[in-house]
Design a protein around this motif. Structure first.
Motif, PDB file in Angstrom:
ATOM      1  N   LYS A  35      -0.216  -1.511 -10.491  1.00 51.31           N
ATOM      2  CA  LYS A  35       0.594  -2.062  -9.398  1.00 51.31           C
ATOM      3  C   LYS A  35       0.164  -3.499  -9.076  1.00 51.31           C
ATOM      4  O   LYS A  35       0.993  -4.341  -8.732  1.00 51.31           O
ATOM      5  CB  LYS A  35       0.469  -1.171  -8.161  1.00 51.31           C
ATOM      6  CG  LYS A  35       1.413  -1.538  -7.041  1.00 51.31           C
ATOM      7  CD  LYS A  35       1.484  -0.449  -5.977  1.00 51.31           C
ATOM      8  CE  LYS A  35       0.181  -0.279  -5.232  1.00 51.31           C
ATOM      9  NZ  LYS A  35       0.334   0.586  -4.033  1.00 51.31           N
ATOM     10  N   SER A  90       5.337   5.416  -9.069  1.00 53.06           N
ATOM     11  CA  SER A  90       6.416   6.402  -9.211  1.00 53.06           C
ATOM     12  C   SER A  90       7.640   5.988  -8.401  1.00 53.06           C
ATOM     13  O   SER A  90       8.781   6.157  -8.855  1.00 53.06           O
ATOM     14  CB  SER A  90       5.930   7.780  -8.761  1.00 53.06           C
ATOM     15  OG  SER A  90       4.907   8.258  -9.608  1.00 53.06           O
ATOM     16  N   ASP A  91       7.402   5.440  -7.213  1.00 50.16           N
ATOM     17  CA  ASP A  91       8.519   4.939  -6.403  1.00 50.16           C
ATOM     18  C   ASP A  91       9.270   3.831  -7.136  1.00 50.16           C
ATOM     19  O   ASP A  91      10.507   3.780  -7.132  1.00 50.16           O
ATOM     20  CB  ASP A  91       8.007   4.389  -5.063  1.00 50.16           C
ATOM     21  CG  ASP A  91       7.395   5.459  -4.174  1.00 50.16           C
ATOM     22  OD1 ASP A  91       7.814   6.626  -4.272  1.00 50.16           O
ATOM     23  OD2 ASP A  91       6.493   5.114  -3.381  1.00 50.16           O
ATOM     24  N   LYS A  94       8.546   5.824 -17.045  1.00 46.10           N
ATOM     25  CA  LYS A  94       7.169   5.376 -16.801  1.00 46.10           C
ATOM     26  C   LYS A  94       6.647   4.593 -17.991  1.00 46.10           C
ATOM     27  O   LYS A  94       5.892   3.626 -17.833  1.00 46.10           O
ATOM     28  CB  LYS A  94       6.271   6.580 -16.525  1.00 46.10           C
ATOM     29  CG  LYS A  94       6.442   7.179 -15.142  1.00 46.10           C
ATOM     30  CD  LYS A  94       5.384   8.247 -14.876  1.00 46.10           C
ATOM     31  CE  LYS A  94       5.538   8.779 -13.449  1.00 46.10           C
ATOM     32  NZ  LYS A  94       4.513   9.825 -13.138  1.00 46.10           N
ATOM     33  N   GLU A  99       0.815  -1.208   0.000  1.00 48.72           N
ATOM     34  CA  GLU A  99       0.000   0.000   0.000  1.00 48.72           C
ATOM     35  C   GLU A  99       0.856   1.268   0.000  1.00 48.72           C
ATOM     36  O   GLU A  99       0.453   2.292  -0.550  1.00 48.72           O
ATOM     37  CB  GLU A  99      -0.941   0.005   1.209  1.00 48.72           C
ATOM     38  CG  GLU A  99      -1.998  -1.087   1.174  1.00 48.72           C
ATOM     39  CD  GLU A  99      -2.947  -0.940  -0.003  1.00 48.72           C
ATOM     40  OE1 GLU A  99      -3.089   0.181  -0.516  1.00 48.72           O
ATOM     41  OE2 GLU A  99      -3.552  -1.955  -0.407  1.00 48.72           O
ATOM     42  N   CYS A 100       2.012   1.222   0.631  1.00 50.62           N
ATOM     43  CA  CYS A 100       2.853   2.422   0.778  1.00 50.62           C
ATOM     44  C   CYS A 100       3.833   2.607  -0.375  1.00 50.62           C
ATOM     45  O   CYS A 100       4.656   3.535  -0.348  1.00 50.62           O
ATOM     46  CB  CYS A 100       3.615   2.370   2.105  1.00 50.62           C
ATOM     47  SG  CYS A 100       2.540   2.491   3.553  1.00 50.62           S
ATOM     48  N   THR A 101       3.771   1.746  -1.369  1.00 49.01           N
ATOM     49  CA  THR A 101       4.662   1.842  -2.532  1.00 49.01           C
ATOM     50  C   THR A 101       3.857   2.279  -3.748  1.00 49.01           C
ATOM     51  O   THR A 101       2.834   1.674  -4.069  1.00 49.01           O
ATOM     52  CB  THR A 101       5.333   0.488  -2.817  1.00 49.01           C
ATOM     53  OG1 THR A 101       6.114   0.093  -1.693  1.00 49.01           O
ATOM     54  CG2 THR A 101       6.234   0.584  -4.036  1.00 49.01           C
ATOM     55  N   SER A 102       4.301   3.312  -4.410  1.00 50.78           N
ATOM     56  CA  SER A 102       3.617   3.807  -5.604  1.00 50.78           C
ATOM     57  C   SER A 102       4.373   3.386  -6.854  1.00 50.78           C
ATOM     58  O   SER A 102       5.554   2.999  -6.801  1.00 50.78           O
ATOM     59  CB  SER A 102       3.514   5.336  -5.561  1.00 50.78           C
ATOM     60  OG  SER A 102       4.804   5.916  -5.715  1.00 50.78           O
TER      61      SER A 102
END
Length: 221
Positions: free
Chosen positions: A53, A33-34, A43, A28-31
């Protein structure tokens, strides 16, 4: 051919980067963009291989399943007892988690609130079915108490194994996992194995903790 090879290498790079971030920070805390930044790709390159994701999580779980299947096949080829096969498999999973970010991330993703798409089965279901079969075989081989409920023992083993990793993630390095798995088995052996059979499996647990992990088979993205 060269273009295809580059595409495969880029896909593997993205998966490895995503696995590293999923394991360290959670799904959940990883995007995306990360992941792009960590993988050092554009991208466009990421979206060429993965539309979302969830697709990355699915790919990691598929690779984890493949690595587990290879590990089980290697263990089954030894012709060992059911209990030994189960012990070797759990230590093998621990070694894979230590050495490779993809299986390590798979362990964390298995505890996340994500949907595992068919035909892939949830890893907990796969592991519990495997452990149930092995405990059933151990009952027939008289390596565990004859009144053992194989399904209940399998459920407890999977929860014990996963809980060991979850609890240890923020407290100690992942390299400690084989030691924790050995501790888990020493406790389970005392509760499940008749006294006269315990020495063999206590010794085995100690040996497996120290076994050279380089012999493990693994899936390649």
């Amino acid at each position: 051919m060269a273009r295809q090879l580059r595409a495969e290498q880029t896909r593997a790079t993205i998966i490895t980067a995503a696995a590293d971030l999923f394991d360290r920070y959670g799904y959940e805390c990883t995007s995306l963009s990360d992941i792009v930044e960590h993988a050092k790709v554009t991208k466009g390159a990421l979206y060429f291989h993965f539309a979302a994701k969830q697709d990355l999580a699915q790919a990691i779980l598929e690779l984890q399943a493949r690595a587990t299947q290879q590990l089980v096949a290697e263990v089954e080829g030894r012709g060992c007892t059911s209990l030994e096969a189960l012990m070797r498999t759990t230590f093998g999973l621990a070694r894979l988690a230590v050495e490779d970010p993809v299986p390590r991330a798979g362990l964390r993703l298995a505890t996340a609130d994500i949907t595992v798409r068919a035909p892939l089965r949830h890893p907990f279901t796969e592991w519990q079915d495997f452990a149930t079969r092995k405990f059933g075989g151990a009952v027939r081989e008289a390596d565990v108490h004859g009144d053992l409920d194989a399904g209940a023992a399998a459920h407890s083993l999977v929860c014990f194994f996963i809980g060991t990793r979850v609890a240890g993630r923020s407290l100690e390095p992942v390299a400690r996992l084989p030691r924790r798995v050995a501790e888990m088995w020493h406790l389970m052996i005392r509760g499940l194995v008749p006294v006269h059979r315990r020495p063999r499996y206590v010794t085995l647990a100690t040996q497996l903790e120290r076994e050279n992990p380089s012999r493990l088979m693994r899936a390649i993205p």
